[in-house]
Scaffold this motif. Sequence first.
Motif, PDB file in Angstrom:
ATOM      1  N   SER A 271       0.820  -1.229   0.000  1.00  0.00           N
ATOM      2  CA  SER A 271       0.000   0.000   0.000  1.00  0.00           C
ATOM      3  C   SER A 271       0.839   1.259   0.000  1.00  0.00           C
ATOM      4  O   SER A 271       0.290   2.372   0.067  1.00  0.00           O
ATOM      5  CB  SER A 271      -0.918   0.007   1.227  1.00  0.00           C
ATOM      6  OG  SER A 271      -1.811  -1.083   1.216  1.00  0.00           O
ATOM      7  N   GLN A 272       2.179   1.111  -0.083  1.00  0.00           N
ATOM      8  CA  GLN A 272       3.102   2.253  -0.113  1.00  0.00           C
ATOM      9  C   GLN A 272       2.869   3.204   1.086  1.00  0.00           C
ATOM     10  O   GLN A 272       2.663   4.402   0.932  1.00  0.00           O
ATOM     11  CB  GLN A 272       2.959   3.021  -1.435  1.00  0.00           C
ATOM     12  CG  GLN A 272       3.304   2.174  -2.661  1.00  0.00           C
ATOM     13  CD  GLN A 272       3.167   2.949  -3.959  1.00  0.00           C
ATOM     14  OE1 GLN A 272       2.577   4.029  -3.994  1.00  0.00           O
ATOM     15  NE2 GLN A 272       3.728   2.399  -5.034  1.00  0.00           N
ATOM     16  N   ILE A 273       2.899   2.623   2.258  1.00  0.00           N
ATOM     17  CA  ILE A 273       2.647   3.379   3.498  1.00  0.00           C
ATOM     18  C   ILE A 273       3.970   3.710   4.167  1.00  0.00           C
ATOM     19  O   ILE A 273       4.868   2.867   4.262  1.00  0.00           O
ATOM     20  CB  ILE A 273       1.747   2.558   4.448  1.00  0.00           C
ATOM     21  CG1 ILE A 273       0.366   2.353   3.819  1.00  0.00           C
ATOM     22  CG2 ILE A 273       1.618   3.239   5.809  1.00  0.00           C
ATOM     23  CD1 ILE A 273      -0.530   1.413   4.590  1.00  0.00           C
ATOM     24  N   GLU A 274       4.080   4.948   4.634  1.00  0.00           N
ATOM     25  CA  GLU A 274       5.254   5.384   5.386  1.00  0.00           C
ATOM     26  C   GLU A 274       5.018   5.149   6.878  1.00  0.00           C
ATOM     27  O   GLU A 274       3.974   5.549   7.423  1.00  0.00           O
ATOM     28  CB  GLU A 274       5.527   6.871   5.138  1.00  0.00           C
ATOM     29  CG  GLU A 274       6.717   7.412   5.916  1.00  0.00           C
ATOM     30  CD  GLU A 274       6.881   8.922   5.772  1.00  0.00           C
ATOM     31  OE1 GLU A 274       7.792   9.480   6.428  1.00  0.00           O
ATOM     32  OE2 GLU A 274       6.084   9.548   5.031  1.00  0.00           O
ATOM     33  N   VAL A 275       5.960   4.495   7.526  1.00  0.00           N
ATOM     34  CA  VAL A 275       5.824   4.183   8.948  1.00  0.00           C
ATOM     35  C   VAL A 275       6.746   5.098   9.754  1.00  0.00           C
ATOM     36  O   VAL A 275       7.929   5.231   9.437  1.00  0.00           O
ATOM     37  CB  VAL A 275       6.172   2.709   9.230  1.00  0.00           C
ATOM     38  CG1 VAL A 275       6.022   2.419  10.735  1.00  0.00           C
ATOM     39  CG2 VAL A 275       5.262   1.787   8.433  1.00  0.00           C
ATOM     40  N   LYS A 276       6.185   5.706  10.806  1.00  0.00           N
ATOM     41  CA  LYS A 276       6.956   6.584  11.699  1.00  0.00           C
ATOM     42  C   LYS A 276       6.866   6.045  13.127  1.00  0.00           C
ATOM     43  O   LYS A 276       5.807   5.617  13.577  1.00  0.00           O
ATOM     44  CB  LYS A 276       6.422   8.019  11.657  1.00  0.00           C
ATOM     45  CG  LYS A 276       6.614   8.713  10.321  1.00  0.00           C
ATOM     46  CD  LYS A 276       6.121  10.145  10.394  1.00  0.00           C
ATOM     47  CE  LYS A 276       6.346  10.884   9.076  1.00  0.00           C
ATOM     48  NZ  LYS A 276       5.871  12.291   9.136  1.00  0.00           N
TER      49      LYS A 276
ATOM     50  N   MET B 143      -5.774   2.727   4.445  1.00  0.00           N
ATOM     51  CA  MET B 143      -4.952   3.541   3.544  1.00  0.00           C
ATOM     52  C   MET B 143      -4.545   2.705   2.320  1.00  0.00           C
ATOM     53  O   MET B 143      -3.365   2.414   2.103  1.00  0.00           O
ATOM     54  CB  MET B 143      -3.702   4.050   4.293  1.00  0.00           C
ATOM     55  CG  MET B 143      -3.992   4.921   5.491  1.00  0.00           C
ATOM     56  SD  MET B 143      -2.493   5.535   6.315  1.00  0.00           S
ATOM     57  CE  MET B 143      -1.865   4.023   7.053  1.00  0.00           C
ATOM     58  N   PRO B 144      -5.502   2.284   1.487  1.00  0.00           N
ATOM     59  CA  PRO B 144      -5.164   1.427   0.333  1.00  0.00           C
ATOM     60  C   PRO B 144      -4.296   2.127  -0.693  1.00  0.00           C
ATOM     61  O   PRO B 144      -3.583   1.475  -1.456  1.00  0.00           O
ATOM     62  CB  PRO B 144      -6.528   1.058  -0.233  1.00  0.00           C
ATOM     63  CG  PRO B 144      -7.443   2.160   0.201  1.00  0.00           C
ATOM     64  CD  PRO B 144      -6.936   2.580   1.547  1.00  0.00           C
ATOM     65  N   THR B 145      -4.319   3.443  -0.736  1.00  0.00           N
ATOM     66  CA  THR B 145      -3.528   4.183  -1.723  1.00  0.00           C
ATOM     67  C   THR B 145      -2.351   4.901  -1.094  1.00  0.00           C
ATOM     68  O   THR B 145      -1.784   5.816  -1.683  1.00  0.00           O
ATOM     69  CB  THR B 145      -4.423   5.196  -2.459  1.00  0.00           C
ATOM     70  OG1 THR B 145      -4.984   6.098  -1.501  1.00  0.00           O
ATOM     71  CG2 THR B 145      -5.545   4.483  -3.208  1.00  0.00           C
ATOM     72  N   GLY B 146      -1.970   4.512   0.096  1.00  0.00           N
ATOM     73  CA  GLY B 146      -0.822   5.108   0.745  1.00  0.00           C
ATOM     74  C   GLY B 146      -1.197   6.093   1.837  1.00  0.00           C
ATOM     75  O   GLY B 146      -2.342   6.538   1.947  1.00  0.00           O
TER      76      GLY B 146
ATOM     77  N   THR C  37      -3.540   8.016   8.471  1.00  0.00           N
ATOM     78  CA  THR C  37      -4.103   9.143   7.712  1.00  0.00           C
ATOM     79  C   THR C  37      -5.068   8.612   6.659  1.00  0.00           C
ATOM     80  O   THR C  37      -5.169   9.151   5.563  1.00  0.00           O
ATOM     81  CB  THR C  37      -2.974   9.940   7.039  1.00  0.00           C
ATOM     82  OG1 THR C  37      -2.215   9.057   6.194  1.00  0.00           O
ATOM     83  CG2 THR C  37      -2.055  10.561   8.076  1.00  0.00           C
ATOM     84  N   GLY C  38      -5.788   7.556   7.024  1.00  0.00           N
ATOM     85  CA  GLY C  38      -6.694   6.906   6.078  1.00  0.00           C
ATOM     86  C   GLY C  38      -8.029   7.598   5.947  1.00  0.00           C
ATOM     87  O   GLY C  38      -8.183   8.779   6.273  1.00  0.00           O
ATOM     88  N   ARG C  39      -9.022   6.830   5.498  1.00  0.00           N
ATOM     89  CA  ARG C  39     -10.322   7.418   5.168  1.00  0.00           C
ATOM     90  C   ARG C  39     -11.147   7.788   6.397  1.00  0.00           C
ATOM     91  O   ARG C  39     -12.107   8.550   6.310  1.00  0.00           O
ATOM     92  CB  ARG C  39     -11.119   6.464   4.271  1.00  0.00           C
ATOM     93  CG  ARG C  39     -11.217   5.040   4.788  1.00  0.00           C
ATOM     94  CD  ARG C  39     -12.057   4.178   3.851  1.00  0.00           C
ATOM     95  NE  ARG C  39     -11.966   2.760   4.219  1.00  0.00           N
ATOM     96  CZ  ARG C  39     -11.169   1.905   3.614  1.00  0.00           C
ATOM     97  NH1 ARG C  39     -10.389   2.316   2.626  1.00  0.00           N
ATOM     98  NH2 ARG C  39     -11.148   0.634   3.986  1.00  0.00           N
TER      99      ARG C  39
END
Length: 512
Positions: free
Chosen positions: A389-394, A426-429, A450-452
Amino acid sequence: MPRILLVDDEPSIRWTMAEFLKRAHYEALTASDFESALVVFSENEIDAAVVDIVLPRKSGIQLLEELHSRNPDLPIIMMTGEPNHSQLPDIVRAGAYDFLTKPVTKDALLKSVARAIEKKRLQDEKSRLEHEVAHHAEQLEVAIAERTAELVEARNFLKTVLDSSTEYALIVTDLNGRITLFNRGAELMFQYEAERVLGQPAWELLCDVRQDALANPLCLEGSSDEQNVVQELEVELKRADGSRFITSLATTSVQTTEGHLLGRLAIIKDLTMERQQAEELRQMQAQLAQNEKIAALGRMAAQVAHEVRNPLAGLRLYALHLKSKVADKLSESEMTLVEKILLNIDHLADTTEQILNVARPLNLTFQPKRIEPIVGDCIQLVESQIKASQIEVKFDLAAAEVTVLMDEASIRSVLVNLLLNSIQAMPTGGVLTVSSREFADHLLLTITDTGRGMTIEQTEKIFEPFYTTKSTGLGLGMPFAKRVIERHQGSILVASRLGEGTEVKVTLPVAE
């Protein structure tokens, strides 16, 4: 019968004047000189005296002075056959009541004696009345002192009774709404000392609103009949520190026994605790309903385990046996169908297992564990979904070294479920943030995406069994997470805004 002391050195004059007095119903006591007159005076109660100025050895003026010194209220009539006007000032200063000139006529004597007796009677009556007044005054002073002591005792008793009621604030105001009584309960409730508020306008002090902006229940308004009615209402009041709270306010007028208005009594109860208890009761009822749902789910799960689980296991064995026997005889498309059969059987078995996991009792083993390595392992388990899903993890694990008493397996299951929920939102990142903070007695772990996001209604139902916002899934992950966290004596809260993302806060007690 009035007694008259008659003093004269002439026997004939004494006898004649004594006869005049006796015939006028007086008792005449005679004496010839200073000494014998004092003897008669000391042995009898004399109402008036007639004294000749000229007496042997000591004069009548000296006798006048002596008698007056012994009884200042005794009227004394002075008489002389040789008038000497130079003696008049001495006679008056000595206290003489009247002055007769010899020869004294009967009428003059009787008139002067009658006036003297009347003066004596009036003087005696005055003395009697003064004595009675003094006596009554003493009795009144005693009665006032006793009544004052009773009132002080009653006031102290009433104050003790009023101050013993700390649950209720009792406030009395005068006709202008100024505070005249402020009990201990009011001091505790409003955080004011009584001395600070006495004489102050109650409504302005306790509500901080303009009197013309809101009707003042602590002031007298309306007719007398309306004032006698007890008014009950809910009012927002304020404490000394400015904080506000909801109260139940009952007011009524204070009157004398004759019906004269004195002010208004307010009985105030803080509803904060009742509201908290009502909210706790509501939460307990919701928890009870939740438990009833889970109990019903348990009964259903037992039935499912009996009716579905064993047949599913048999079907899987049959499918695997069929696949091994005819694998070389089936085409690729037919083999795909066999794989799909096995996949759906496994899916049904997983579904059944999820239902059983929620329904069956939790068997937890608590041990002190650090949260950081567990979070890292869970992130690795879902790493493929994160990359897809191209997710950034912090990470912001400020409390990485904190030890928590936990059942590691159940906490891992909860964290994986929460991470998957955020990833699937967050399917689109987007950005997935995992942070931790240490407080006095607990650890706060926050997972934010930061999803829907979700609506308020969806957020409120998130912990209900079988409620889900996804197109697939049973809606059992969040109820299971809540059960696990609560068994750890912690809490889990979800905050979300549609289109902006979701934040999940998990608190766990720190190990001692």
